[in-house]
Design a protein around this motif. Structure first.
Motif, PDB file in Angstrom:
ATOM      1  N   THR A   1      64.600  25.536  25.184  1.00 15.14           N
ATOM      2  CA  THR A   1      63.893  24.295  25.493  1.00 15.14           C
ATOM      3  C   THR A   1      62.445  24.390  25.034  1.00 15.14           C
ATOM      4  N   ILE A   2      61.815  23.230  24.918  1.00 19.22           N
ATOM      5  CA  ILE A   2      60.404  23.168  24.555  1.00 19.22           C
ATOM      6  C   ILE A   2      59.781  21.978  25.263  1.00 19.22           C
ATOM      7  N   ASP A   3      58.571  22.170  25.791  1.00 16.20           N
ATOM      8  CA  ASP A   3      57.822  21.092  26.439  1.00 16.20           C
ATOM      9  C   ASP A   3      56.905  20.439  25.410  1.00 16.20           C
ATOM     10  N   LEU A   4      57.007  19.114  25.303  1.00 18.19           N
ATOM     11  CA  LEU A   4      56.209  18.362  24.338  1.00 18.19           C
ATOM     12  C   LEU A   4      55.335  17.369  25.089  1.00 18.19           C
ATOM     13  N   THR A   5      54.123  17.176  24.607  1.00  8.47           N
ATOM     14  CA  THR A   5      53.178  16.333  25.327  1.00  8.47           C
ATOM     15  C   THR A   5      52.257  15.607  24.358  1.00  8.47           C
ATOM     16  N   VAL A   6      51.624  14.558  24.853  1.00  7.09           N
ATOM     17  CA  VAL A   6      50.571  13.838  24.137  1.00  7.09           C
ATOM     18  C   VAL A   6      49.441  13.616  25.129  1.00  7.09           C
ATOM     19  N   PRO A   7      48.258  13.200  24.664  1.00  5.38           N
ATOM     20  CA  PRO A   7      47.156  12.961  25.609  1.00  5.38           C
ATOM     21  C   PRO A   7      47.535  11.941  26.680  1.00  5.38           C
ATOM     22  N   ALA A   8      46.994  12.146  27.882  1.00  4.91           N
ATOM     23  CA  ALA A   8      47.286  11.259  29.009  1.00  4.91           C
ATOM     24  C   ALA A   8      46.839   9.832  28.696  1.00  4.91           C
ATOM     25  N   PHE A   9      47.518   8.888  29.346  1.00  2.68           N
ATOM     26  CA  PHE A   9      47.221   7.470  29.132  1.00  2.68           C
ATOM     27  C   PHE A   9      46.921   6.817  30.473  1.00  2.68           C
ATOM     28  N   THR A  10      45.874   5.987  30.516  1.00  5.59           N
ATOM     29  CA  THR A  10      45.488   5.305  31.746  1.00  5.59           C
ATOM     30  C   THR A  10      46.019   3.875  31.739  1.00  5.59           C
ATOM     31  N   ILE A  11      46.858   3.572  32.713  1.00  2.65           N
ATOM     32  CA  ILE A  11      47.433   2.233  32.841  1.00  2.65           C
ATOM     33  C   ILE A  11      46.363   1.277  33.373  1.00  2.65           C
ATOM     34  N   PRO A  12      46.320   0.035  32.893  1.00  4.79           N
ATOM     35  CA  PRO A  12      45.361  -0.935  33.447  1.00  4.79           C
ATOM     36  C   PRO A  12      45.605  -1.150  34.941  1.00  4.79           C
ATOM     37  N   SER A  13      44.543  -1.467  35.673  1.00  2.00           N
ATOM     38  CA  SER A  13      44.656  -1.689  37.128  1.00  2.00           C
ATOM     39  C   SER A  13      45.164  -3.099  37.406  1.00  2.00           C
ATOM     40  N   ILE A  14      46.382  -3.362  36.954  1.00  2.00           N
ATOM     41  CA  ILE A  14      47.018  -4.667  37.138  1.00  2.00           C
ATOM     42  C   ILE A  14      48.344  -4.449  37.848  1.00  2.00           C
ATOM     43  N   ASN A  15      48.579  -5.201  38.908  1.00  2.00           N
ATOM     44  CA  ASN A  15      49.816  -5.044  39.659  1.00  2.00           C
ATOM     45  C   ASN A  15      51.034  -5.175  38.749  1.00  2.00           C
ATOM     46  N   GLY A  16      52.049  -4.364  39.042  1.00  2.00           N
ATOM     47  CA  GLY A  16      53.290  -4.439  38.284  1.00  2.00           C
ATOM     48  C   GLY A  16      53.918  -3.073  38.148  1.00  2.00           C
ATOM     49  N   THR A  17      55.133  -3.061  37.600  1.00  2.00           N
ATOM     50  CA  THR A  17      55.858  -1.819  37.350  1.00  2.00           C
ATOM     51  C   THR A  17      55.767  -1.488  35.867  1.00  2.00           C
ATOM     52  N   TYR A  18      55.351  -0.269  35.571  1.00  2.00           N
ATOM     53  CA  TYR A  18      55.180   0.185  34.204  1.00  2.00           C
ATOM     54  C   TYR A  18      56.273   1.202  33.871  1.00  2.00           C
ATOM     55  N   LYS A  19      56.864   1.048  32.701  1.00  2.00           N
ATOM     56  CA  LYS A  19      57.973   1.910  32.267  1.00  2.00           C
ATOM     57  C   LYS A  19      57.518   2.778  31.107  1.00  2.00           C
ATOM     58  N   THR A  20      57.833   4.075  31.192  1.00  3.21           N
ATOM     59  CA  THR A  20      57.577   4.989  30.090  1.00  3.21           C
ATOM     60  C   THR A  20      58.911   5.384  29.477  1.00  3.21           C
ATOM     61  N   GLU A  21      59.005   5.196  28.170  1.00  2.00           N
ATOM     62  CA  GLU A  21      60.219   5.539  27.426  1.00  2.00           C
ATOM     63  C   GLU A  21      59.945   6.805  26.620  1.00  2.00           C
ATOM     64  N   TYR A  22      60.858   7.780  26.715  1.00  2.00           N
ATOM     65  CA  TYR A  22      60.743   9.046  25.994  1.00  2.00           C
ATOM     66  C   TYR A  22      61.910   9.123  25.003  1.00  2.00           C
ATOM     67  N   ILE A  23      61.614   9.307  23.708  1.00  2.71           N
ATOM     68  CA  ILE A  23      62.655   9.355  22.681  1.00  2.71           C
ATOM     69  C   ILE A  23      62.447  10.617  21.850  1.00  2.71           C
ATOM     70  N   VAL A  24      63.443  11.510  21.842  1.00  2.00           N
ATOM     71  CA  VAL A  24      63.334  12.765  21.098  1.00  2.00           C
ATOM     72  C   VAL A  24      64.038  12.630  19.755  1.00  2.00           C
ATOM     73  N   SER A  25      63.536  13.330  18.757  1.00  2.00           N
ATOM     74  CA  SER A  25      64.140  13.354  17.429  1.00  2.00           C
ATOM     75  C   SER A  25      63.892  14.715  16.803  1.00  2.00           C
ATOM     76  N   MET A  26      64.527  14.960  15.648  1.00  3.59           N
ATOM     77  CA  MET A  26      64.362  16.236  14.944  1.00  3.59           C
ATOM     78  C   MET A  26      64.559  16.007  13.461  1.00  3.59           C
ATOM     79  N   THR A  27      64.331  17.059  12.664  1.00  2.69           N
ATOM     80  CA  THR A  27      64.488  16.951  11.219  1.00  2.69           C
ATOM     81  C   THR A  27      65.948  16.747  10.849  1.00  2.69           C
ATOM     82  N   GLN A  28      66.857  17.470  11.496  1.00  4.46           N
ATOM     83  CA  GLN A  28      68.277  17.364  11.198  1.00  4.46           C
ATOM     84  C   GLN A  28      68.845  16.053  11.757  1.00  4.46           C
ATOM     85  N   VAL A  29      70.017  15.668  11.256  1.00  5.01           N
ATOM     86  CA  VAL A  29      70.703  14.478  11.752  1.00  5.01           C
ATOM     87  C   VAL A  29      71.338  14.807  13.097  1.00  5.01           C
TER      88      VAL A  29
END
Length: 692
Positions: free
Chosen positions: A179-207
């Motif tokens: 396994t490997i842990d992958l990350t990007v810089p943190a993101f700050t959600i606007p202070s607006i009421n609601g539900t926010y969804k984060t989608e994570y999609i993995v890919s690689m060089t091979q098919v």
């Protein structure tokens, strides 16, 4: 004790794996080995369940094992698996769900996403722009090494609109099963009421041979008052419940942090296992710097269950709503020793170390994860003042149209005070422009003032259809461009234009982009224009003459030849051989016009020359009897044909050459204009009559 499978044919499979569930407990020195053979004689160990376990220690129940046995089983016709336990007066080993299976060479999948935030649901005023941690764990679930592994992170708001996207740096190669842990810089959600969804999609060089494990989601919500550490949709992800067996006292709960002073009104818990008559109590503690519960600050009255089974309960403190300062607080539920076991629901989805605590009997406080349960409890406190901000509906600036009024409505509460005016109702009616605010006190005694709403004055649109008028035929009314909507009374149009063909009054109501309304009306008198008919197209001989008659009674005539008389005579000397169009425009005494066109074709014929005479018709207009006077025109027998304005033959009469005058009965003809055509001696003559 040995359990051995029959022979398994793995020919044609280059990547072979073994998976199973097991549960092993060690007492003395027992062993639990899993072995593989491709001939039934030589056995190769691939897993040992007892490794690292001391007396009275065991594996998780169940423990999932997934082992690569390709080195011994790939493309082999006889593959065996055996489970070998050796012990003496020892504990046990359970084995279940044994599968030998082939893997695709290239398959990358996501196995976990990092907690986006310490909480899954946060009141807006206690959120304060805390960044979301965007991390994910990818695993090589295929049979060969992979490379270029990366994760794309997409964040969506409540409207499912993409508000942020980032992609990790490609990594690899990654060995099979790693396994490997992958990350990007943190993101700050606007202070607006609601539900926010984060989608994570993995890919690689091979098919990737299996895309079903490439995507995961996590959620984070901002509300006015609710805190939660569990997934808000926990009913589909509840991982279990924790409780202490009957006879023990347990207090279980977790920490919540306030970034500003607030009031705690109530707390909801999801509990399992109670029976009718069981009792529980809610507690509130302040905490030490490391988060450990410290001093009991408040508690609820004992709550007695009136229903059995899993359920939500909402408790309040016996001292009422609590005013709390900035800091971290511990909220917990007590399982009384006199009751059956009461469980507190939990989820593994948003585990944060050092946030959940348990106290059993008089023991010290313990972190829940130190007892083997890294989890988040399903506890939801409601903080109701710091986040309370009344709004005025409509909340944006309001346009007040001239002569109209608008209603401003405040957030529901128990008391209201409007400025200016001092009105104390939830809704007020505004007839004058100005700026307005309202102070609202809610059911929990929280008071706050809304933002300012500005009511501005707008002019109503001015529309002018024109002066009352009389027209011939059709008139197009124009209400002017640029309005948001049009509504016509007296017509069916919903656009800027209306075509009018009937006498009457027409009214248009226009609404501009600000909602202001204007209207105008016009009286239109529509009169019928003249109707003329030159007759059907005809083919004439070169020696024939045609008399074209536009009809009597008009104030003006204008032929395409330039003539301005009621009739014109056309022959070959005028136009020559061939096909020719002749048109006339007539104008009546009301200024209305009409036009008609006829085509005449002159061709060479064998015959005698035309005598350039004509014939008379009277009276004209006629009611019953029409007199036709031919004079000396007829040299042979002739035929009289009468056509209506549609070109339909309505009457025909044979005339002998000896007759210089005949009478025609036309009383059965409808009122209107008709064309008389005389055909005689290779000549054609035309006259117009009006039947009254």
């Amino acid at each position: 004790t040995i359990l051995r499978t029959p022979a398994i044919n793995c020919v044609g499979q280059s990547y072979v794996w073994l998976k199973f569930n097991n549960y092993f407990i060690q007492f003395g020195a027992s062993t639990a080995d899993v072995e593989v053979s491709n001939n039934g004689t030589k056995w190769i160990p691939v897993h040992s369940a007892h490794t690292g376990l001391a007396q009275n220690q065991g594996t998780p129940n169940p423990q999932f094992v997934d082992v690569n046995i390709s080195a011994y089983a790939a493309n082999q016709p006889t593959v065996y698996v055996r489970f070998k336990w050796t012990g003496n007066y020892d504990y046990y080993w359970f084995v279940d769900d044994v599968v030998v299976y082939a893997k695709d060479p290239y398959d990358v999948g996501l196995t976990n996403t990092g907690n986006p935030n310490e909480y899954t649901t946060v009141p807006k005023v206690h959120y304060n722009g805390q960044p979301l941690n965007l991390t994910a764990t990818a695993k090589n679930q295929g049979g060969a090494a992979i490379s270029g592994v990366k994760v794309k992170f997409n964040v969506y708001n409540s409207a499912n609109s993409l508000i942020h996207s980032a992609q990790s740096t490609p990594s690899g190669p990654i060995a099979v099963g790693s396994t490997i842990d992958l990350t990007v810089p943190a993101f700050t959600i606007p202070s607006i009421n609601g539900t926010y969804k984060t989608e994570y999609i993995v890919s690689m060089t091979q098919v990737d041979a299996n895309s079903s494990n490439d995507t995961m989601f996590s959620y984070f919500s901002i509300t006015d008052s609710t805190y939660a550490r569990d997934n808000a949709g926990f009913t589909s992800t509840l991982d279990g419940s924790l409780g202490i067996s009957s006879g023990g006292i347990a207090i279980m709960g977790q920490n919540y942090r306030l970034l500003t002073p607030d009031k705690l009104s109530r707390v909801s818990f999801y509990v399992t296992g109670p029976v009718v008559g069981d009792t529980t109590t809610m507690f509130l503690y302040n905490t030490m710097p490391d988060g450990t519960p410290a001093t009991l600050m408040a508690q609820s009255n004992p709550y007695v269950f009136t229903a059995a089974g899993a359920q939500w309960i909402t408790l309040t403190f016996n001292t009422g709503t609590l005013s709390l300062d900035t800091g971290t607080y511990f909220i917990a539920l007590k399982d009384h020793y006199t009751c059956d076991n009461i469980g507190l629901g939990y989820t593994d989805n948003n585990y944060n170390p050092g946030k959940a605590w348990v106290k059993v009997n008089t023991n010290n406080w313990s972190k829940t994860e130190d007892l083997g349960f890294p989890c988040a409890y399903v506890i939801r406190p409601y903080f109701i003042c710091a986040g309370f901000k009344p709004v005025i509906q409509p909340s944006a600036n309001v346009g007040l149209c001239a002569g109209s009024s608008t209603t401003l409505t405040a957030t529901a509460g128990t008391a209201y005070l409007w400025t200016p005016g001092g009105l104390t109702t939830q809704s007020i009616t505004i007839t004058q422009p100005g700026t307005y605010t309202v102070s609202v006190t809610n059911a929990y005694g929280c008071s706050a003032v809304s933002d300012t709403t500005t009511v501005t004055q707008h002019n109503n649109p001015v529309v002018f259809l024109g002066n009352d008028t009389t027209v011939c035929g059709v008139l197009t009314l124009n209400a002017g461009p640029g309005y948001a909507s049009y509504s016509w009374a007296g017509g069916t149009s919903s656009t800027q234009y209306l075509n009018v063909s009937n006498t009457g009054q027409y009214i248009v109501v226009v609404t501009d982009s600000l909602g202001c309304v204007g209207l105008d009306s016009i009286n239109v008198t529509v009169i019928s224009g003249p109707t003329i008919y030159l007759g059907p197209d005809a083919v004439l001989c070169h020696y024939e003459t045609a008399l074209l008659d536009a009809g009597p009674g008009y104030t003006a005539y204008l032929w395409s030849t330039g003539a301005t008389t009621q009739t014109i005579t056309v022959d070959i000397n005028t136009v020559g051989l061939g096909s020719h169009n002749f048109s006339v425009t007539v104008t009546d005494n009301q200024g209305c016009k009409a036009i008609d066109t006829i085509n005449l074709t002159f061709q060479n014929c064998v015959g005698i020359n035309n005598i350039n005479n004509s014939f008379e018709t009277y009276p004209n207009p006629v009611k019953e009897t029409l007199v036709l006077n031919f004079g000396g025109l007829l040299q042979k027998d002739a035929v009289i044909d009468i056509y209506n304005t549609s070109g339909t033959l309505v009457l025909t009469q044979k005339v002998e050459k000896e007759n210089s005058t005949i009478n025609l009965n036309v009383k059965n003809l409808r009122s209107g204009l008709y064309l008389i055509k005389l055909n005689t001696d290779n000549k054609t003559y035309f006259r117009k009559i009006i039947v009254e």
